[in-house]
Design a protein around this motif. Structure first.
Motif, mmCIF file in Angstrom:
data_model
loop_
_atom_site.group_PDB
_atom_site.id
_atom_site.type_symbol
_atom_site.label_atom_id
_atom_site.label_comp_id
_atom_site.label_asym_id
_atom_site.label_seq_id
_atom_site.Cartn_x
_atom_site.Cartn_y
_atom_site.Cartn_z
ATOM 1 N N ARG A 154 -7.907 -72.713 -126.925
ATOM 2 C CA ARG A 154 -8.724 -71.940 -127.674
ATOM 3 C C ARG A 154 -7.322 -71.789 -128.783
ATOM 4 O O ARG A 154 -6.082 -72.382 -128.615
ATOM 5 N N LEU A 155 -7.749 -72.025 -129.948
ATOM 6 C CA LEU A 155 -7.226 -72.624 -131.310
ATOM 7 C C LEU A 155 -6.779 -71.494 -132.283
ATOM 8 O O LEU A 155 -8.559 -70.774 -132.226
ATOM 9 N N VAL A 156 -6.427 -70.665 -132.594
ATOM 10 C CA VAL A 156 -6.551 -69.619 -133.575
ATOM 11 C C VAL A 156 -5.946 -70.035 -134.987
ATOM 12 O O VAL A 156 -5.003 -70.558 -135.108
ATOM 13 N N VAL A 157 -6.920 -69.698 -135.683
ATOM 14 C CA VAL A 157 -6.070 -70.652 -137.449
ATOM 15 C C VAL A 157 -6.109 -69.373 -137.962
ATOM 16 O O VAL A 157 -6.654 -68.437 -138.291
ATOM 17 N N ALA A 158 -4.426 -69.567 -138.465
ATOM 18 C CA ALA A 158 -4.149 -68.315 -139.499
ATOM 19 C C ALA A 158 -3.539 -68.988 -141.260
ATOM 20 O O ALA A 158 -2.507 -68.917 -140.836
ATOM 21 N N ASP A 159 -4.046 -69.827 -141.212
ATOM 22 C CA ASP A 159 -2.978 -71.179 -142.026
ATOM 23 C C ASP A 159 -4.095 -70.576 -143.910
ATOM 24 O O ASP A 159 -3.717 -71.347 -144.598
ATOM 25 N N GLY A 160 -3.632 -69.000 -144.097
ATOM 26 C CA GLY A 160 -4.315 -68.675 -145.413
ATOM 27 C C GLY A 160 -5.432 -69.432 -146.082
ATOM 28 O O GLY A 160 -6.005 -69.948 -145.860
ATOM 29 N N VAL A 161 -4.674 -69.065 -147.412
ATOM 30 C CA VAL A 161 -5.923 -69.108 -148.023
ATOM 31 C C VAL A 161 -6.492 -69.942 -148.577
ATOM 32 O O VAL A 161 -7.973 -69.683 -148.345
ATOM 33 N N ARG A 162 -6.155 -71.017 -148.117
ATOM 34 C CA ARG A 162 -6.750 -72.719 -148.480
ATOM 35 C C ARG A 162 -6.957 -73.034 -147.100
ATOM 36 O O ARG A 162 -8.297 -73.587 -147.447
ATOM 37 N N SER A 163 -6.842 -72.152 -146.439
ATOM 38 C CA SER A 163 -6.996 -72.768 -144.945
ATOM 39 C C SER A 163 -7.889 -74.516 -144.319
ATOM 40 O O SER A 163 -8.899 -74.277 -144.693
ATOM 41 N N PRO A 164 -6.370 -75.554 -144.729
ATOM 42 C CA PRO A 164 -6.625 -76.267 -144.919
ATOM 43 C C PRO A 164 -7.325 -77.090 -142.929
ATOM 44 O O PRO A 164 -8.292 -77.968 -142.888
ATOM 45 N N LEU A 165 -6.751 -76.167 -141.951
ATOM 46 C CA LEU A 165 -7.098 -76.362 -141.053
ATOM 47 C C LEU A 165 -8.833 -76.185 -140.492
ATOM 48 O O LEU A 165 -9.744 -76.251 -140.073
ATOM 49 N N GLY A 166 -9.028 -75.052 -140.776
ATOM 50 C CA GLY A 166 -10.199 -74.025 -140.982
ATOM 51 C C GLY A 166 -11.565 -74.579 -142.053
ATOM 52 O O GLY A 166 -12.538 -75.509 -141.479
ATOM 53 N N LYS A 167 -11.058 -75.632 -143.044
ATOM 54 C CA LYS A 167 -11.728 -76.617 -143.625
ATOM 55 C C LYS A 167 -12.284 -77.715 -142.646
ATOM 56 O O LYS A 167 -13.308 -78.144 -142.647
ATOM 57 N N LEU A 168 -11.465 -78.289 -142.305
ATOM 58 C CA LEU A 168 -11.796 -79.247 -140.932
ATOM 59 C C LEU A 168 -12.656 -79.026 -140.206
ATOM 60 O O LEU A 168 -13.641 -79.980 -139.537
ATOM 61 N N LEU A 169 -12.842 -77.220 -139.796
ATOM 62 C CA LEU A 169 -13.696 -76.681 -138.666
ATOM 63 C C LEU A 169 -14.430 -76.296 -139.651
ATOM 64 O O LEU A 169 -15.968 -76.483 -139.160
ATOM 65 N N GLY A 170 -15.421 -76.524 -140.590
ATOM 66 C CA GLY A 170 -16.300 -76.162 -141.354
ATOM 67 C C GLY A 170 -16.331 -74.897 -142.508
ATOM 68 O O GLY A 170 -17.628 -74.170 -142.054
ATOM 69 N N ARG A 171 -14.905 -73.569 -142.530
ATOM 70 C CA ARG A 171 -15.123 -73.068 -143.042
ATOM 71 C C ARG A 171 -15.244 -72.692 -144.378
ATOM 72 O O ARG A 171 -15.048 -74.141 -144.783
ATOM 73 N N THR A 172 -16.140 -71.976 -145.085
ATOM 74 C CA THR A 172 -16.674 -72.524 -146.299
ATOM 75 C C THR A 172 -16.564 -71.149 -146.873
ATOM 76 O O THR A 172 -16.996 -70.239 -146.452
#
Ligand SMILES: Cc1cc2nc3c(=O)[nH]c(=O)nc-3n(C[C@H](O)[C@H](O)[C@H](O)COP(=O)(O)OP(=O)(O)OC[C@H]3O[C@@H](n4cnc5c(N)ncnc54)[C@H](O)[C@@H]3O)c2cc1C
Length: 413
Positions: A154-172
């Protein structure tokens, strides 16, 4: 490329990630916490800890540590010719606040996560994800030791306001929803021990133009105050503001009152998505928390508390789920259930503030009434818990319920 393995991988060791790692380890999960920065590291922030954050830090066992720093009893609101001292409200949350520079605060939380059983690596940046059968199978990192991969359940993405990892996963991030542009600095002050935090609700730029936002002085009890300013904006009404000059103008205005004795140190600014204004907050085995999920209160810009809370909530979800279970819908549901209504009404009100002329018209009326301002402090701080049954809490919850019905895009959707 070397490969590490863990059940729970937490990327980002700010308050959200460190809280998630601390709770996950406490709940018996094999947990690895990785951050791009080397700790201790700075983070642009007001450093303010309101009662909502204190409640969460108390759960983590940090009350005594906090009390050895500064303790404040409420907000001194300045504006429109008035000054009101408003104590933190009685209710489900503690009645005190604090402020700790993030360089120290985040390092302490990360150390807590390690002492609770998490393994931590710093100086390694997440750069890629490997997806297998729709799930995140591994995350790749780059650090001084070269490139390596961490395989995780499981992965928890806590990489802050720009969330580069979140973006790779589709965060908009949806910029049509209200967001903030804010900056902070440190200044030496003879009032560093002031037992109140202060906010100036009339914020003017160098040309005397009124801005939709506020300036703050958060005493740190160590000879310094955190001095900052933030302005609200939307895609329709972008903030046309240079934050660093704004902080200088603000400091000059209050220099005598707050006995500021030096220049602004370490001025820095950042954008702040707020009120759950992001979609793509979770997937089959991954979840965004803290700023990555835009868990920031649109009415006061605070997000440490929501980072800490979402860190605990995600760890509880993971501990209660089988490692191969799908958690995506559950996590989006948890975020919405906890914050959806409050963020919806808060961002609606914050958006109103961006209408030119509204704040200068309504501000003087509000500041004439201690009763109204006490209510405003409670609502603006979202200091309302499910356990609160008083009239002010009920009105806030009703307003939230009505607000989500009008939303074109609900928080976290
Ligand atoms: C000017 C300003 C003032 C503020 N004042 C307050 C305040 O007084 N009180 C309050 O409660 N909130 C305040 N906030 C909001 C608060 O700072 C954030 O809500 C809070 O830091 C969120 O914590 P987080 O853990 O989600 O993210 P962060 O604290 O930003 O932590 C994210 C971490 O992820 C790491 N990271 C990023 N990318 C990668 C990567 N690719 N790989 C590995 N690691 C990575 C970063 O190095 C960082 O350590 C303020 C914000 C601003 C901009």
């Amino acid at each position: 490329m070397s490969t590490l393995q863990t059940d729970v991988l937490v990327v980002g060791a700010g308050p959200a990630g460190s809280a998630a790692a601390a709770w996950a380890a406490r709940l018996g999960l094999d947990t690895l916490l990785i951050d791009a920065a080397r700790f201790p590291r700075d983070k642009t922030c007001g450093d303010g800890l309101t009662p909502r954050a204190i409640a969460e830090l108390d759960r983590l066992g940090l009350s005594d540590w906090l009390r050895s720093h500064t303790v404040n009893q409420g907000l001194r609101a300045h504006g429109f010719g008035q000054v009101l001292e408003l104590r933190w409200p009685e209710g489900a949350f503690p009645t005190w606040g604090s402020a700790v520079p993030r360089t120290e605060f985040d390092d302490h939380l990360r150390t807590l996560a390690v002492s609770n059983g998490a393994t931590a690596i710093d100086g390694a940046r997440a750069v890629d994800v490997r997806i297998e059968a729709g799930r995140v199978a591994a995350v790749s990192f780059e650090g001084p030791q070269g490139r390596f991969e961490v395989a995780c359940q499981r992965l928890v993405v806590a990489d802050g306001v720009r969330s580069p990892l979140g973006k790779l996963l589709g965060r908009t991030w949806h910029r049509e929803t209200v967001y903030a542009v804010a900056g902070r600095s440190y200044v030496t002050s003879e009032r560093s021990d002031d037992p109140w935090i202060s906010s100036h609700l009339e914020l003017n730029d160098e040309d005397g133009e009124n801005l939709p936002g506020y300036g703050w002085i958060f005493p740190l009890g160590n000879g310094l105050v955190n001095l900052g300013a933030g302005s609200l904006a939307t895609a329709q009404r972008p903030a046309d503001v240079a934050i660093k000059p704004l902080m200088h103008t603000y400091a000059d205005r209050i220099r005598d009152d707050f006995r500021l004795t030096g220049d602004l140190q370490q001025p820095a600014s950042a954008l702040l998505p707020m009120g759950g204004a992001v979609s793509g907050v979770s997937g089959p085995n991954w979840a965004l928390i803290g700023d990555a999920a835009a868990c920031v209160n649109p009415l006061n810009g605070e997000g440490i508390d929501y980072g800490l809370e979402t860190g605990r909530l995600v760890a509880e979800l993971l501990a209660a789920s089988h490692p191969r279970a799908r958690i995506g819908a559950a996590w989006q549901g948890i975020l919405y259930a906890h914050y959806g209504e409050a963020f919806s009404i808060a961002r609606r009100l914050a958006e109103l503030v961006t209408i030119p002329g509204l704040l200068p018209t309504l501000g003087p009326l509000g500041m004439r009434s201690r009763f109204l301002m006490t209510l405003a402090l409670r609502w603006m701080g979202n200091l309302v818990d499910d356990a609160d049954r008083d009239a002010a809490a009920r009105i806030w919850k009703l307003a939230g319920r009505a607000s989500v019905k009008l939303d074109q895009r609900r928080p976290f959707h």
